[in-house]
Scaffold this motif. Structure first.
Motif: not given
Length: 627
Positions: A299-320
Motif C-alpha cells: 500500500d505504501f508503494r502505491r500511495d508513494f508513487l502517486l503522491s511523488y510523481y502525480y501529485a508532487g509533480r516530480h520528473e517522471i522517468p520512462k522506467l520506474i
C-alpha cells in the motif's frame, strides 16, 4: 570560533547509527545546502572522524565542520561505486568545501598518446599535441585510479622508455617480472597486438569491467580454438585480474539511461521510501521520505508513487523500478505515461542489474529508517522482508522461537529464545523441563511447553518479564506437524498470534517457513534468510546446551543415588551445596556432614564410594586438597 558542543553531540548520536558499509556522505549547512561530498569505505567510521577531536583538524576541515548542521548519506554496493558516485555528485553540486579540502582546481583527463605505441595516462590539462583525450572529469583521484587499473589489468607499460627507440637496449624492469607489464621494451610484442591491448584497456575505461570480461572471454575462446594458446593464456590472465578489480557497477549502468529506483521499508511507527535517480547512465541523486503509520509495504508503494510523481509533480522517468509488489501497478504506469506523454513502465525486477538497483534503494530506505530506531538497517530490512513473506500487517518487533531436545527418554527439555527488533534479548530466554510426556514425543513436548507459556500470557501477573509480553510472532523449530498441534492449542486457548514453523534441509540449514497453506521459500530474500538461519541456530544451540547440561547433572545424581541411603533429594543437596560432582568426590567425611540431611554414617558411605579402601584424611581444604 569554537564549534557548538551541543551540535557535535547531536551529530555524534546520528553517526552512531550509521552502517559499517561503503557509501557517500553529504554535509549540509543550516540552509540545507550541500557543502561537502565525500566517499567512505565504512560510513560510520569516516563520517564519525569529522566530529571527534575536532581541535586536531586542519584549518580547512575545521572551518567546514563549523558550518555543518546535518548530513545525509547514500549506501552503495562497493567502495568503487562510492568513488564513482562521489565524482558524479561533486560535478553536479560543486560543494564549496570539496574545492577547499581536495584542492580540485580544474578538470582531469585521460590521455591516449599518439603514435604506433600509445600510452594511457592521467593528465591535468588538455593540450593540442595530437593525443586523444577522454573527459573532462571532476575528480583527478578517480581518473588516476581508473588509469592505473586499466594499465595493470592489460599489462600496459608505465615506464619512461620510448618505443620503438628503446627496444632491446636494457633488461625489462621489475614490472615485467611480476607480470604487471607485458614487456614491450623487449621488442617481442607485435605492434598490431599492442594496439589491440590498448583498445581493450580503453573499452574497460569507457564501458566497465562487465563488458571487458565478456569481450575477453570471447577472445580467449577464439584464441584457444585457433590453437594460439599463448594468446589465450594472456586473455585468461587478464580475466583473472579483472575479476579482482571489477566490481558490480550499479552506479554506472550499461543499458537504461533514465531510471528511478524506489525502495520502501515499513516499521511499527514509521515508514521510509528512498528514491535513487539514474540519468544518462549515472546515479545522480537520492531522496528519502519518512511517513507516519503506513499499513503495509504494498500500500505504501502505491500511495508513494502517486503522491511523488502525480501529485508532487516530480520528473517522471520512462522506467520506474520498485523493490516489491504494489497495487494497481499497470494503472499507475498508464496514468504516469499520460502525464509524461510517453510510455512509462513500472517494473518489479526479479534478477539482474535492475534487481540489484532495487535492492540498493531498499537498503538505503532501511538505513535511513534505522536512524530513527535502535535496530540496524540490515535488521530492519530482514524484519520487513519477513513480514512481507508471512503476510503480517507490520514487521514483528518481538519474536519468540521454540525448540525441543531429548537424550533418550531420561532427558526431554525445551528452549525459548527471544528476538526484539531483530536482536537476541537473552534476559528473556527461558528453559523448560518437559515432565508430562510418556516417552519421546516431540509434538506432546512442544504442546506442553507452549501451553505453559501461553497460559501465563492469559493469566499474566507481571512477575516474569519474558512471559508478560505478547509476542508479535511465534516460530517453531519443526515442520507441519508441530505447527498443527500448536495452532490447535492456540485456538483452544482463544489466542490469535501468528505462528509458523522453521524447516531445515538435510544439512540442518534453514530451508523454508511452514504455514497452514504449505511451505514458503525464503532463499530468494537474502536478509530474511540470514536472519531466520541465525535465529534457528540460536534456539537450537540454547536448547541443546540446556539438554546436555541437564543430562550431565542427572547422570551425576544417578551415580550418587547408587549409594545406599542416598536418594534423589539428598543427591541434589550434595551437588548443590558442594558445587558439582568433582567437589563431592574430593570432600572429606567432615565436609560431607555439613550438607543438610547427611548423617556421619551417610558421609562415610559417600566417601568410601569414591575412595574404596582409603582412610579419610583428618581435614581437607574447601578446594579439596590435603592440608
Amino acid at each position: 570560533m569554537a564549534i557548538d558542543q551541543e551540535k557535535l553531540r547531536r551529530l555524534r548520536q546520528k553517526v552512531a547509527k550509521l552502517p559499517l558499509l561503503p557509501g557517500v556522505y553529504l554535509m549540509r549547512d543550516a540552509k540545507g545546502t550541500i557543502i561537502y561530498v565525500g566517499k567512505a569505505k565504512l560510513l560510520k567510521n569516516r563520517v564519525g572522524s569529522y566530529f571527534r577531536a575536532v581541535e586536531r583538524h586542519t584549518e580547512k576541515v575545521y572551518r567546514m565542520v563549523e558550518h555543518v548542521e546535518d548530513f545525509d548519506f547514500i549506501v552503495t554496493g562497493s567502495e568503487f561505486e562510492a568513488l564513482v558516485l562521489e565524482c558524479s555528485l561533486i560535478k553536479q553540486h560543486s560543494p564549496k568545501y570539496n574545492i577547499l579540502l581536495k584542492d580540485d582546481k580544474g578538470y582531469s583527463y585521460i590521455r591516449v598518446w599518439p603514435g604506433d605505441w600509445p600510452r594511457i595516462t592521467a593528465e591535468k590539462q588538455k593540450l593540442s599535441d595530437g593525443s586523444r583525450y577522454l573527459g573532462p572529469y571532476m575528480s583527478g583521484r578517480v581518473v588516476k585510479q581508473t588509469v592505473d587499473e586499466a594499465n595493470r589489468a592489460f599489462q600496459l607499460p608505465t615506464c619512461r622508455r620510448r618505443f620503438p627507440q628503446d627496444f632491446g637496449k636494457e633488461r625489462p624492469c621489475l614490472n615485467f617480472y611480476i607480470k604487471r607489464c607485458m614487456g614491450v621494451c623487449t621488442g617481442k610484442i607485435p605492434q598490431a597486438d599492442y594496439r589491440d591491448f590498448v583498445d581493450q584497456a580503453l573499452g574497460f575505461i569507457q564501458s566497465g569491467a562487465a563488458d571487458s570480461v565478456k569481450s575477453l572471454t570471447e577472445r580467449m575462446n577464439a584464441a584457444a580454438e585457433a590453437l594460439d594458446f599463448e594468446k589465450a593464456a594472456y586473455y585468461r590472465d587478464r580475466l583473472k585480474v579483472l575479476s579482482q578489480i571489477g566490481e558490480h557497477q550499479t552506479v554506472v549502468m550499461t543499458r537504461e539511461k533514465e531510471v528511478d529506483c524506489i525502495g520502501v521499508l515499513c516499521s511499527e511507527k514509521e515508514s521510509c521510501a528512498a528514491v535513487i535517480k539514474f540519468r544518462e547512465n549515472r546515479l545522480v541523486d537520492k531522496e528519502d521520505f519518512l511517513v507516519k503509520d503506513q499499513p503495509s509495504p504494498a500500500d505504501f508503494r502505491r500511495d508513494f508513487l502517486l503522491s511523488y510523481y502525480y501529485a508532487g509533480r516530480h520528473e517522471i522517468p520512462k522506467l520506474i523500478v520498485v523493490d516489491g509488489e504494489l497495487e494497481d501497478r499497470e494503472l499507475i504506469a498508464r496514468l504516469l505515461g499520460e502525464r509524461l506523454g510517453a510510455k512509462v513502465e513500472v517494473r518489479v525486477p526479479e534478477r539482474g542489474a535492475l534487481r540489484q538497483m532495487a535492492q540498493m534503494a531498499h537498503q538505503n530506505a532501511a538505513e535511513r529508517l534505522s536512524l530513527q530506531s535502535e535496530a540496524s538497517g540490515r535488521e530492519l530490512a530482514a524484519l520487513a522482508q519477513l513480514a512481507e513473506l508471512l503476510g503480517l500487517a507490520a514487521p514483528p518487533r518481538y519474536i519468540e522461537a521454540y525448540d525441543i531436545s531429548n537424550i533418550g527418554e531420561q532427558v526431554i527439555v525445551g528452549g525459548m529464545v527471544v528476538y526484539e527488533d531483530g536482536r537476541p534479548k537473552k534476559s528473556c530466554y527461558r528453559k523448560f523441563k518437559i515432565e508430562t510426556t510418556g516417552g519421546i514425543d516431540d509434538y506432546a513436548a512442544m504442546t506442553e511447553m507452549l501451553s505453559r507459556r501461553l497460559r501465563y500470557l492469559k493469566e499474566n501477573d507481571g512477575s516474569d518479564e519474558a512471559f508478560s509480553r505478547r509476542p508479535d510472532l511465534i516460530l517453531l523449530d519443526g515442520g507441519k506437524g508441530h505447527l498443527s498441534v500448536i495452532t490447535r492449542l492456540m485456538e483452544e486457548m482463544g489466542l490469535v498470534i501468528p505462528v509458523f514453523g522453521m524447516v531445515k534441509d538435510s544439512h540442518h540449514r534453514t530451508r523454508a517457513i511452514t504455514s497452514g497453506g504449505g511451505e514458503i521459500a525464503i532463499t530468494s530474500t537474502r536478509a530474511c534468510f540470514t536472519f531466520l538461519s541465525r535465529l534457528q541456530d540460536e534456539v537450537h544451540r540454547y536448547t541443546i546446551g540446556y539438554s546436555r547440561k541437564k543430562h550431565q547433572k542427572d547422570s551425576f545424581r544417578l551415580e550418587l543415588c547408587a549409594i545406599p541411603g542416598i536418594g534423589r533429594q539428598k543427591a541434589l543437596a550434595l551437588l548443590g551445596e558442594l558445587g558439582g560432582i568433582a567437589r563431592v568426590r574430593q570432600a572429606s567425611p567432615a565436609q560431607l556432614e555439613q550438607v543438610k540431611g547427611i548423617s556421619p554414617k551417610l558421609a562415610q558411605a559417600v566417601y568410601e564410594h569414591f575412595h574404596p579402601g582409603e582412610n579419610p584424611p583428618d581435614a581437607l581444604t574447601s578446594g579439596g586438597e590435603t592440608g
